[in-house]
Design a protein around this motif. Sequence first.
Motif, PDB file in Angstrom:
ATOM      1  N   ASN A  18      45.167  39.179  39.919  1.00 39.76           N
ATOM      2  CA  ASN A  18      45.078  38.408  38.674  1.00 39.76           C
ATOM      3  C   ASN A  18      46.206  37.393  38.566  1.00 39.76           C
ATOM      4  OD1 ASN A  18      42.816  39.799  37.852  1.00 39.76           O
ATOM      5  ND2 ASN A  18      43.892  41.132  36.412  1.00 39.76           N
ATOM      6  N   ALA A  19      47.432  37.817  38.909  1.00 41.99           N
ATOM      7  CA  ALA A  19      48.585  36.927  38.793  1.00 41.99           C
ATOM      8  C   ALA A  19      48.471  35.755  39.760  1.00 41.99           C
ATOM      9  CB  ALA A  19      49.873  37.708  39.057  1.00 41.99           C
ATOM     10  N   ALA A  20      47.989  36.024  40.982  1.00 39.91           N
ATOM     11  CA  ALA A  20      47.836  34.949  41.958  1.00 39.91           C
ATOM     12  C   ALA A  20      46.806  33.926  41.479  1.00 39.91           C
ATOM     13  CB  ALA A  20      47.432  35.529  43.310  1.00 39.91           C
ATOM     14  N   MET A  21      45.691  34.413  40.921  1.00 42.40           N
ATOM     15  CA  MET A  21      44.657  33.502  40.432  1.00 42.40           C
ATOM     16  C   MET A  21      45.126  32.744  39.196  1.00 42.40           C
ATOM     17  SD  MET A  21      42.303  33.819  42.659  1.00 42.40           S
ATOM     18  CE  MET A  21      41.044  32.812  41.864  1.00 42.40           C
ATOM     19  N   ALA A  22      45.922  33.391  38.343  1.00 41.96           N
ATOM     20  CA  ALA A  22      46.420  32.730  37.134  1.00 41.96           C
ATOM     21  C   ALA A  22      47.340  31.566  37.484  1.00 41.96           C
ATOM     22  CB  ALA A  22      47.147  33.740  36.256  1.00 41.96           C
ATOM     23  N   ALA A  23      48.029  31.664  38.615  1.00 46.53           N
ATOM     24  CA  ALA A  23      48.906  30.572  39.032  1.00 46.53           C
ATOM     25  C   ALA A  23      48.102  29.341  39.435  1.00 46.53           C
ATOM     26  CB  ALA A  23      49.788  31.033  40.195  1.00 46.53           C
ATOM     27  N   VAL A  24      46.879  29.543  39.927  1.00 48.59           N
ATOM     28  CA  VAL A  24      46.011  28.431  40.327  1.00 48.59           C
ATOM     29  C   VAL A  24      45.217  27.906  39.131  1.00 48.59           C
ATOM     30  CG1 VAL A  24      44.092  27.754  41.839  1.00 48.59           C
ATOM     31  CG2 VAL A  24      45.830  29.355  42.661  1.00 48.59           C
ATOM     32  N   HIS A  25      44.818  28.812  38.247  1.00 46.94           N
ATOM     33  CA  HIS A  25      43.998  28.448  37.075  1.00 46.94           C
ATOM     34  C   HIS A  25      44.701  28.904  35.801  1.00 46.94           C
ATOM     35  CE1 HIS A  25      40.771  27.634  39.959  1.00 46.94           C
ATOM     36  NE2 HIS A  25      40.965  28.831  40.470  1.00 46.94           N
ATOM     37  N   PRO A  26      45.833  28.296  35.454  1.00 47.20           N
ATOM     38  CA  PRO A  26      46.632  28.774  34.319  1.00 47.20           C
ATOM     39  C   PRO A  26      45.874  28.716  32.997  1.00 47.20           C
ATOM     40  CG  PRO A  26      47.386  26.612  35.062  1.00 47.20           C
ATOM     41  CD  PRO A  26      46.416  27.101  36.084  1.00 47.20           C
ATOM     42  N   GLY A  27      46.039  29.773  32.212  1.00 48.08           N
ATOM     43  CA  GLY A  27      45.462  29.835  30.877  1.00 48.08           C
ATOM     44  C   GLY A  27      43.979  30.111  30.828  1.00 48.08           C
ATOM     45  N   GLN A  28      43.350  30.324  31.983  1.00 52.09           N
ATOM     46  CA  GLN A  28      41.898  30.512  32.014  1.00 52.09           C
ATOM     47  C   GLN A  28      41.532  31.992  32.072  1.00 52.09           C
ATOM     48  OE1 GLN A  28      38.093  29.240  34.863  1.00 52.09           O
ATOM     49  NE2 GLN A  28      39.936  27.988  34.862  1.00 52.09           N
ATOM     50  N   THR A  29      40.568  32.372  31.259  1.00 54.10           N
ATOM     51  CA  THR A  29      40.010  33.722  31.322  1.00 54.10           C
ATOM     52  C   THR A  29      38.771  33.675  32.203  1.00 54.10           C
ATOM     53  OG1 THR A  29      40.787  34.290  29.114  1.00 54.10           O
ATOM     54  CG2 THR A  29      39.027  35.648  30.035  1.00 54.10           C
ATOM     55  N   PRO A  30      38.776  34.365  33.343  1.00 49.98           N
ATOM     56  CA  PRO A  30      37.644  34.254  34.266  1.00 49.98           C
ATOM     57  C   PRO A  30      36.428  35.009  33.753  1.00 49.98           C
ATOM     58  CG  PRO A  30      39.138  35.936  35.041  1.00 49.98           C
ATOM     59  CD  PRO A  30      39.806  35.310  33.833  1.00 49.98           C
ATOM     60  N   LYS A  31      35.295  34.677  34.321  1.00 52.55           N
ATOM     61  CA  LYS A  31      34.092  35.474  34.114  1.00 52.55           C
ATOM     62  C   LYS A  31      34.126  36.585  35.162  1.00 52.55           C
ATOM     63  CE  LYS A  31      31.653  31.254  32.763  1.00 52.55           C
ATOM     64  NZ  LYS A  31      31.669  31.489  31.309  1.00 52.55           N
ATOM     65  N   HIS A  32      34.159  37.827  34.711  1.00 49.77           N
ATOM     66  CA  HIS A  32      34.289  38.947  35.646  1.00 49.77           C
ATOM     67  C   HIS A  32      33.010  39.785  35.648  1.00 49.77           C
ATOM     68  CE1 HIS A  32      36.366  41.824  38.193  1.00 49.77           C
ATOM     69  NE2 HIS A  32      35.784  42.777  37.484  1.00 49.77           N
ATOM     70  N   TYR A  33      32.587  40.138  36.874  1.00 52.45           N
ATOM     71  CA  TYR A  33      31.386  40.949  37.054  1.00 52.45           C
ATOM     72  C   TYR A  33      31.783  42.209  37.816  1.00 52.45           C
ATOM     73  CZ  TYR A  33      29.000  36.660  35.722  1.00 52.45           C
ATOM     74  OH  TYR A  33      28.581  35.532  35.040  1.00 52.45           O
ATOM     75  N   GLY A  34      31.756  43.336  37.116  1.00 49.21           N
ATOM     76  CA  GLY A  34      32.151  44.600  37.727  1.00 49.21           C
ATOM     77  C   GLY A  34      30.960  45.325  38.328  1.00 49.21           C
ATOM     78  N   THR A  35      31.263  46.343  39.116  1.00 49.61           N
ATOM     79  CA  THR A  35      30.248  47.189  39.741  1.00 49.61           C
ATOM     80  C   THR A  35      30.026  48.421  38.875  1.00 49.61           C
ATOM     81  OG1 THR A  35      30.887  46.441  41.943  1.00 49.61           O
ATOM     82  CG2 THR A  35      29.672  48.510  41.801  1.00 49.61           C
ATOM     83  N   LEU A  36      28.759  48.690  38.533  1.00 49.62           N
ATOM     84  CA  LEU A  36      28.464  49.815  37.642  1.00 49.62           C
ATOM     85  C   LEU A  36      28.679  51.153  38.334  1.00 49.62           C
ATOM     86  CD1 LEU A  36      25.234  48.497  35.850  1.00 49.62           C
ATOM     87  CD2 LEU A  36      27.580  48.561  34.973  1.00 49.62           C
ATOM     88  N   LEU A  37      28.189  51.294  39.558  1.00 47.28           N
ATOM     89  CA  LEU A  37      28.323  52.549  40.294  1.00 47.28           C
ATOM     90  C   LEU A  37      29.114  52.284  41.558  1.00 47.28           C
ATOM     91  CD1 LEU A  37      27.569  55.563  40.492  1.00 47.28           C
ATOM     92  CD2 LEU A  37      25.513  54.884  41.744  1.00 47.28           C
ATOM     93  N   SER A  38      30.276  52.920  41.681  1.00 49.28           N
ATOM     94  CA  SER A  38      31.154  52.636  42.809  1.00 49.28           C
ATOM     95  C   SER A  38      30.512  53.051  44.127  1.00 49.28           C
ATOM     96  CB  SER A  38      32.488  53.359  42.639  1.00 49.28           C
ATOM     97  OG  SER A  38      32.336  54.749  42.823  1.00 49.28           O
ATOM     98  N   TYR A  39      30.963  52.397  45.192  1.00 49.48           N
ATOM     99  CA  TYR A  39      30.466  52.653  46.544  1.00 49.48           C
ATOM    100  C   TYR A  39      30.710  54.105  46.950  1.00 49.48           C
ATOM    101  CZ  TYR A  39      29.358  50.941  51.304  1.00 49.48           C
ATOM    102  OH  TYR A  39      28.777  50.687  52.523  1.00 49.48           O
ATOM    103  N   THR A  40      31.865  54.639  46.558  1.00 49.42           N
ATOM    104  CA  THR A  40      32.219  56.011  46.928  1.00 49.42           C
ATOM    105  C   THR A  40      31.332  57.045  46.247  1.00 49.42           C
ATOM    106  OG1 THR A  40      33.909  56.025  45.193  1.00 49.42           O
ATOM    107  CG2 THR A  40      34.616  55.430  47.416  1.00 49.42           C
TER     108      THR A  40
END
Length: 353
Positions: A18-40
Amino acid sequence: MDQQHRGDISTAGWDAINAAMAAVHPGQTPKHYGTLLSYTLGGNDPLDGISIYWSEVPRPHWHYVTYGFSELYDKQSDDLAESGFGFELTFRLAAAAGDGPDGEPPLWPMNLLQNVARYVFSSGNVFETGHHLDANGPIAQDAQTQLRHLALVADPQLPAIDTPNGRLSFLQLVGVTDDEMGAIKRWSTLGVLDVLMPAMPLWITELERDSLLADPALAAQVEAGSQREGSSTGMLFVETLDWSVDEQITTLVLGAGQVASVLELLPLRLLHDKPLVVLGREQQWRFEPGVADDLQLDDDSARCVLSDDSLRAMLQDMRAERGIYPLPGGRLQVEVKPTLLRDGEGNVILEIG
Protein backbone atom coordinates in the motif's frame (compact mmCIF):
# COMPACT_ATOMS: atom_id res chain seq x y z
CA MET A 1 4.33 3.29 8.82
CA ASP A 2 2.12 1.89 11.55
CA GLN A 3 1.64 -1.84 11.36
CA GLN A 4 -1.99 -2.96 11.17
CA HIS A 5 -3.31 -6.27 12.48
CA ARG A 6 -6.22 -8.54 11.69
CA GLY A 7 -6.78 -9.91 15.14
CA ASP A 8 -3.36 -11.23 16.09
CA ILE A 9 -2.14 -11.41 12.48
CA SER A 10 0.25 -8.74 11.22
CA THR A 11 -0.53 -7.07 7.87
CA ALA A 12 2.96 -5.60 7.54
CA GLY A 13 3.52 -7.06 4.05
CA TRP A 14 0.17 -5.78 2.81
CA ASP A 15 0.87 -2.34 4.31
CA ALA A 16 4.24 -2.17 2.56
CA ILE A 17 2.58 -2.67 -0.83
CA ASN A 18 0.00 0.00 0.00
CA ALA A 19 2.77 2.45 0.93
CA ALA A 20 4.67 1.81 -2.30
CA MET A 21 1.53 2.39 -4.39
CA ALA A 22 0.61 5.51 -2.39
CA ALA A 23 3.96 7.03 -3.32
CA VAL A 24 3.06 6.67 -7.02
CA HIS A 25 -0.62 7.63 -6.65
CA PRO A 26 -0.69 10.02 -3.66
CA GLY A 27 -4.03 10.68 -2.01
CA GLN A 28 -5.87 8.09 -4.11
CA THR A 29 -8.10 5.38 -2.67
CA PRO A 30 -7.81 2.39 -5.02
CA LYS A 31 -10.60 0.13 -6.14
CA HIS A 32 -9.84 -3.15 -4.37
CA TYR A 33 -11.19 -6.57 -5.31
CA GLY A 34 -10.64 -9.27 -2.70
CA THR A 35 -10.93 -13.04 -2.95
CA LEU A 36 -13.98 -14.50 -1.21
CA LEU A 37 -12.60 -18.01 -0.65
CA SER A 38 -8.85 -18.30 -0.14
CA TYR A 39 -6.77 -20.68 -2.25
CA THR A 40 -5.67 -22.59 0.86
CA LEU A 41 -9.32 -23.32 1.68
CA GLY A 42 -10.12 -24.65 -1.79
CA GLY A 43 -10.82 -21.42 -3.64
CA ASN A 44 -9.92 -20.94 -7.29
CA ASP A 45 -7.99 -17.67 -6.95
CA PRO A 46 -4.49 -17.82 -5.39
CA LEU A 47 -4.20 -14.05 -4.83
CA ASP A 48 -5.72 -12.42 -1.76
CA GLY A 49 -6.72 -9.41 -3.80
CA ILE A 50 -5.96 -6.90 -6.55
CA SER A 51 -6.04 -3.10 -6.27
CA ILE A 52 -6.55 -0.76 -9.23
CA TYR A 53 -5.40 2.85 -9.41
CA TRP A 54 -6.15 5.57 -11.95
CA SER A 55 -3.35 7.56 -13.58
CA GLU A 56 -3.47 10.50 -16.00
CA VAL A 57 0.18 10.40 -17.03
CA PRO A 58 1.84 9.85 -19.42
CA ARG A 59 -1.57 8.93 -20.83
CA PRO A 60 -4.76 7.92 -18.99
CA HIS A 61 -4.51 4.34 -17.79
CA TRP A 62 -5.43 1.87 -15.05
CA HIS A 63 -2.63 0.56 -12.82
CA TYR A 64 -3.27 -2.89 -11.30
CA VAL A 65 -1.25 -4.44 -8.45
CA THR A 66 -1.53 -7.90 -6.87
CA TYR A 67 -1.52 -8.98 -3.25
CA GLY A 68 -0.49 -12.55 -2.61
CA PHE A 69 2.79 -13.56 -4.28
CA SER A 70 4.60 -12.07 -1.28
CA GLU A 71 3.99 -12.68 2.42
CA LEU A 72 1.23 -10.23 3.33
CA TYR A 73 0.78 -11.15 6.97
CA ASP A 74 3.07 -12.91 9.46
CA LYS A 75 6.38 -14.27 8.16
CA GLN A 76 5.93 -17.95 7.23
CA SER A 77 8.95 -18.99 5.16
CA ASP A 78 12.50 -19.64 6.39
CA ASP A 79 13.92 -17.29 3.76
CA LEU A 80 14.41 -14.05 5.65
CA ALA A 81 15.85 -12.24 2.61
CA GLU A 82 12.75 -12.43 0.39
CA SER A 83 9.03 -12.06 1.04
CA GLY A 84 7.27 -15.14 -0.33
CA PHE A 85 8.06 -15.51 -4.03
CA GLY A 86 9.87 -12.17 -3.83
CA PHE A 87 7.57 -10.20 -6.13
CA GLU A 88 4.11 -8.85 -6.82
CA LEU A 89 2.75 -8.26 -10.32
CA THR A 90 1.50 -5.02 -11.81
CA PHE A 91 -0.27 -4.28 -15.09
CA ARG A 92 -1.02 -1.01 -16.86
CA LEU A 93 -4.00 -0.85 -19.21
CA ALA A 94 -4.71 2.11 -21.48
CA ALA A 95 -8.00 3.78 -20.61
CA ALA A 96 -10.87 3.68 -23.07
CA ALA A 97 -12.58 6.85 -24.26
CA GLY A 98 -14.75 8.20 -21.48
CA ASP A 99 -12.90 6.36 -18.70
CA GLY A 100 -12.04 8.32 -15.58
CA PRO A 101 -11.12 7.89 -11.93
CA ASP A 102 -14.76 7.51 -10.91
CA GLY A 103 -15.51 4.87 -13.54
CA GLU A 104 -15.21 1.10 -13.37
CA PRO A 105 -11.95 -0.41 -14.60
CA PRO A 106 -12.00 -3.47 -16.89
CA LEU A 107 -12.02 -6.69 -14.88
CA TRP A 108 -10.38 -9.02 -17.42
CA PRO A 109 -6.84 -8.08 -16.28
CA MET A 110 -7.72 -9.52 -12.87
CA ASN A 111 -8.51 -12.88 -14.50
CA LEU A 112 -5.19 -12.63 -16.34
CA LEU A 113 -3.29 -11.95 -13.12
CA GLN A 114 -5.04 -14.79 -11.29
CA ASN A 115 -4.24 -17.18 -14.17
CA VAL A 116 -0.56 -16.25 -13.93
CA ALA A 117 -0.77 -16.77 -10.17
CA ARG A 118 -2.24 -20.25 -10.63
CA TYR A 119 0.77 -21.18 -12.73
CA VAL A 120 3.26 -19.82 -10.17
CA PHE A 121 1.53 -21.39 -7.17
CA SER A 122 1.13 -24.79 -8.82
CA SER A 123 4.62 -24.96 -10.35
CA GLY A 124 6.72 -23.01 -7.88
CA ASN A 125 8.47 -21.32 -10.82
CA VAL A 126 9.44 -17.78 -9.85
CA PHE A 127 9.33 -14.96 -12.39
CA GLU A 128 12.06 -12.38 -12.85
CA THR A 129 12.41 -9.28 -14.97
CA GLY A 130 13.15 -10.31 -18.55
CA HIS A 131 10.98 -13.43 -18.49
CA HIS A 132 8.10 -13.82 -20.95
CA LEU A 133 5.00 -15.97 -21.46
CA ASP A 134 2.92 -17.18 -24.37
CA ALA A 135 -0.74 -16.49 -23.57
CA ASN A 136 -1.84 -19.17 -26.09
CA GLY A 137 -4.34 -16.69 -27.50
CA PRO A 138 -5.44 -13.09 -26.92
CA ILE A 139 -4.38 -11.82 -23.49
CA ALA A 140 -8.00 -10.70 -23.03
CA GLN A 141 -10.33 -13.58 -23.75
CA ASP A 142 -12.68 -12.96 -26.71
CA ALA A 143 -10.99 -9.61 -27.46
CA GLN A 144 -9.99 -8.57 -30.97
CA THR A 145 -6.35 -7.88 -30.19
CA GLN A 146 -2.95 -8.71 -31.62
CA LEU A 147 -1.49 -8.98 -28.11
CA ARG A 148 -0.93 -12.70 -27.51
CA HIS A 149 2.15 -12.69 -25.29
CA LEU A 150 3.31 -11.22 -22.00
CA ALA A 151 6.71 -9.83 -21.12
CA LEU A 152 7.87 -9.12 -17.56
CA VAL A 153 9.87 -6.05 -16.65
CA ALA A 154 10.46 -4.08 -13.46
CA ASP A 155 7.59 -1.62 -13.01
CA PRO A 156 9.22 1.70 -14.03
CA GLN A 157 7.61 3.59 -11.15
CA LEU A 158 7.94 0.97 -8.39
CA PRO A 159 11.49 0.16 -7.25
CA ALA A 160 12.07 -2.91 -5.09
CA ILE A 161 11.30 -2.41 -1.40
CA ASP A 162 12.34 -3.95 1.89
CA THR A 163 9.37 -5.14 3.94
CA PRO A 164 9.29 -6.66 7.44
CA ASN A 165 8.93 -10.02 5.66
CA GLY A 166 11.84 -9.53 3.24
CA ARG A 167 12.70 -8.01 -0.12
CA LEU A 168 9.91 -7.44 -2.65
CA SER A 169 10.06 -6.43 -6.33
CA PHE A 170 7.23 -5.24 -8.56
CA LEU A 171 7.16 -6.97 -11.95
CA GLN A 172 4.98 -5.45 -14.64
CA LEU A 173 3.22 -7.62 -17.22
CA VAL A 174 3.33 -6.06 -20.70
CA GLY A 175 1.16 -7.27 -23.59
CA VAL A 176 3.09 -7.77 -26.84
CA THR A 177 2.34 -8.99 -30.37
CA ASP A 178 3.63 -12.09 -32.15
CA ASP A 179 6.38 -10.29 -34.01
CA GLU A 180 7.39 -8.27 -30.95
CA MET A 181 7.73 -11.54 -29.02
CA GLY A 182 9.74 -12.98 -31.88
CA ALA A 183 12.08 -10.01 -31.58
CA ILE A 184 12.33 -10.52 -27.81
CA LYS A 185 13.35 -14.14 -28.34
CA ARG A 186 15.90 -13.17 -30.95
CA TRP A 187 17.37 -10.50 -28.68
CA SER A 188 16.13 -9.82 -25.12
CA THR A 189 13.02 -8.64 -23.29
CA LEU A 190 14.65 -5.56 -21.84
CA GLY A 191 16.42 -4.67 -25.08
CA VAL A 192 13.21 -4.74 -27.12
CA LEU A 193 11.06 -3.00 -24.50
CA ASP A 194 13.62 -0.24 -24.06
CA VAL A 195 13.53 0.40 -27.82
CA LEU A 196 9.71 0.40 -27.82
CA MET A 197 9.26 2.56 -24.72
CA PRO A 198 9.08 5.94 -26.58
CA ALA A 199 6.10 4.51 -28.51
CA MET A 200 4.74 2.69 -25.43
CA PRO A 201 5.40 4.99 -22.44
CA LEU A 202 5.58 3.19 -19.07
CA TRP A 203 4.89 0.04 -21.15
CA ILE A 204 1.15 0.67 -20.93
CA THR A 205 -0.76 -2.16 -22.61
CA GLU A 206 -3.21 -1.03 -25.31
CA LEU A 207 -5.38 -3.84 -26.66
CA GLU A 208 -6.27 -2.06 -29.89
CA ARG A 209 -2.74 -1.22 -31.05
CA ASP A 210 -0.88 -2.71 -34.00
CA SER A 211 2.65 -4.02 -33.79
CA LEU A 212 5.09 -1.23 -32.98
CA LEU A 213 7.67 -2.95 -35.19
CA ALA A 214 5.69 -1.75 -38.20
CA ASP A 215 7.78 1.40 -37.66
CA PRO A 216 10.93 0.76 -39.77
CA ALA A 217 13.11 2.84 -37.44
CA LEU A 218 12.12 0.82 -34.36
CA ALA A 219 12.44 -2.47 -36.25
CA ALA A 220 15.96 -1.51 -37.38
CA GLN A 221 17.02 -0.72 -33.79
CA VAL A 222 15.72 -4.08 -32.59
CA GLU A 223 17.41 -6.02 -35.40
CA ALA A 224 20.70 -4.24 -34.70
CA GLY A 225 20.49 -5.23 -31.04
CA SER A 226 19.84 -8.86 -31.94
CA GLN A 227 22.77 -8.98 -34.36
CA ARG A 228 25.02 -7.35 -31.79
CA GLU A 229 24.11 -9.43 -28.72
CA GLY A 230 22.30 -12.60 -29.85
CA SER A 231 19.42 -14.12 -27.85
CA SER A 232 19.32 -13.84 -24.05
CA THR A 233 16.21 -16.03 -23.67
CA GLY A 234 17.60 -19.02 -21.80
CA MET A 235 14.37 -20.33 -20.25
CA LEU A 236 11.02 -21.17 -21.77
CA PHE A 237 7.98 -21.89 -19.58
CA VAL A 238 5.61 -24.49 -21.06
CA GLU A 239 2.32 -26.02 -19.97
CA THR A 240 3.13 -29.56 -21.15
CA LEU A 241 6.49 -31.21 -20.42
CA ASP A 242 7.16 -34.87 -19.65
CA TRP A 243 9.34 -37.78 -20.73
CA SER A 244 9.52 -41.55 -20.50
CA VAL A 245 12.02 -44.31 -21.37
CA ASP A 246 11.02 -47.53 -23.15
CA GLU A 247 13.53 -50.00 -24.62
CA GLN A 248 16.38 -47.47 -24.62
CA ILE A 249 14.28 -44.85 -26.44
CA THR A 250 13.49 -41.66 -24.56
CA THR A 251 10.26 -39.91 -25.51
CA LEU A 252 10.10 -36.18 -24.79
CA VAL A 253 6.50 -34.92 -24.57
CA LEU A 254 5.66 -31.34 -25.52
CA GLY A 255 2.39 -29.51 -26.10
CA ALA A 256 1.58 -28.39 -29.63
CA GLY A 257 0.99 -24.85 -28.40
CA GLN A 258 4.62 -24.53 -27.31
CA VAL A 259 6.39 -26.34 -30.17
CA ALA A 260 6.80 -23.21 -32.30
CA SER A 261 8.48 -21.36 -29.44
CA VAL A 262 10.85 -24.25 -28.73
CA LEU A 263 11.81 -24.57 -32.39
CA GLU A 264 12.33 -20.82 -32.71
CA LEU A 265 14.60 -20.58 -29.68
CA LEU A 266 16.71 -23.71 -30.15
CA PRO A 267 18.90 -22.42 -33.02
CA LEU A 268 19.11 -18.95 -31.47
CA ARG A 269 20.62 -20.51 -28.36
CA LEU A 270 22.43 -23.70 -29.39
CA LEU A 271 24.07 -22.26 -32.49
CA HIS A 272 25.55 -19.55 -30.22
CA ASP A 273 26.85 -22.15 -27.73
CA LYS A 274 24.12 -21.32 -25.21
CA PRO A 275 21.72 -23.78 -23.52
CA LEU A 276 17.92 -23.62 -23.59
CA VAL A 277 16.01 -24.75 -20.51
CA VAL A 278 12.36 -25.76 -21.00
CA LEU A 279 10.46 -25.50 -17.71
CA GLY A 280 7.24 -27.35 -16.95
CA ARG A 281 5.19 -27.35 -13.78
CA GLU A 282 7.36 -29.93 -12.02
CA GLN A 283 10.16 -30.80 -14.44
CA GLN A 284 12.81 -29.16 -16.57
CA TRP A 285 14.56 -30.24 -19.76
CA ARG A 286 17.89 -28.64 -20.65
CA PHE A 287 19.04 -28.59 -24.28
CA GLU A 288 22.77 -28.08 -24.85
CA PRO A 289 24.90 -27.93 -28.02
CA GLY A 290 27.52 -30.61 -28.57
CA VAL A 291 29.48 -32.70 -31.05
CA ALA A 292 27.54 -35.90 -30.23
CA ASP A 293 24.05 -36.53 -28.83
CA ASP A 294 23.84 -37.35 -25.13
CA LEU A 295 21.05 -37.83 -22.58
CA GLN A 296 21.22 -37.68 -18.79
CA LEU A 297 17.89 -38.18 -17.01
CA ASP A 298 16.72 -37.70 -13.43
CA ASP A 299 13.19 -37.85 -12.03
CA ASP A 300 12.51 -34.14 -12.49
CA SER A 301 15.33 -32.88 -14.71
CA ALA A 302 17.07 -33.87 -17.93
CA ARG A 303 20.19 -32.80 -19.82
CA CYS A 304 19.98 -33.30 -23.57
CA VAL A 305 23.01 -32.61 -25.76
CA LEU A 306 22.06 -32.17 -29.42
CA SER A 307 24.51 -32.53 -32.28
CA ASP A 308 24.14 -30.25 -35.28
CA ASP A 309 22.53 -33.13 -37.23
CA SER A 310 19.90 -33.75 -34.53
CA LEU A 311 19.17 -30.05 -34.16
CA ARG A 312 18.77 -29.74 -37.92
CA ALA A 313 16.44 -32.76 -38.04
CA MET A 314 14.36 -31.38 -35.20
CA LEU A 315 13.96 -28.02 -36.92
CA GLN A 316 13.11 -29.58 -40.28
CA ASP A 317 10.76 -32.37 -39.22
CA MET A 318 8.88 -31.31 -36.08
CA ARG A 319 5.49 -29.66 -36.41
CA ALA A 320 2.99 -28.17 -33.98
CA GLU A 321 0.77 -31.17 -34.73
CA ARG A 322 0.13 -34.31 -32.72
CA GLY A 323 2.49 -37.09 -33.62
CA ILE A 324 5.85 -38.70 -32.85
CA TYR A 325 9.00 -37.24 -34.37
CA PRO A 326 12.16 -39.41 -34.13
CA LEU A 327 15.62 -37.86 -34.08
CA PRO A 328 18.78 -39.30 -35.69
CA GLY A 329 20.58 -41.89 -33.60
CA GLY A 330 17.45 -43.70 -32.41
CA ARG A 331 17.76 -42.68 -28.75
CA LEU A 332 15.36 -39.72 -28.63
CA GLN A 333 11.97 -38.96 -30.10
CA VAL A 334 9.55 -36.12 -29.47
CA GLU A 335 5.84 -36.70 -28.99
CA VAL A 336 3.64 -33.69 -29.62
CA LYS A 337 0.31 -33.69 -27.82
CA PRO A 338 -2.58 -31.24 -28.32
CA THR A 339 -2.61 -28.15 -26.12
CA LEU A 340 -5.98 -27.48 -24.49
CA LEU A 341 -6.81 -23.85 -23.76
CA ARG A 342 -9.20 -23.36 -20.86
CA ASP A 343 -11.21 -20.47 -19.48
CA GLY A 344 -11.12 -19.32 -15.86
CA GLU A 345 -13.54 -22.12 -14.88
CA GLY A 346 -11.46 -24.85 -16.46
CA ASN A 347 -13.64 -25.39 -19.54
CA VAL A 348 -11.80 -26.22 -22.78
CA ILE A 349 -12.29 -23.39 -25.28
CA LEU A 350 -9.70 -24.29 -27.92
CA GLU A 351 -7.55 -27.28 -28.91
CA ILE A 352 -4.20 -26.65 -30.63
CA GLY A 353 -2.60 -29.48 -32.60
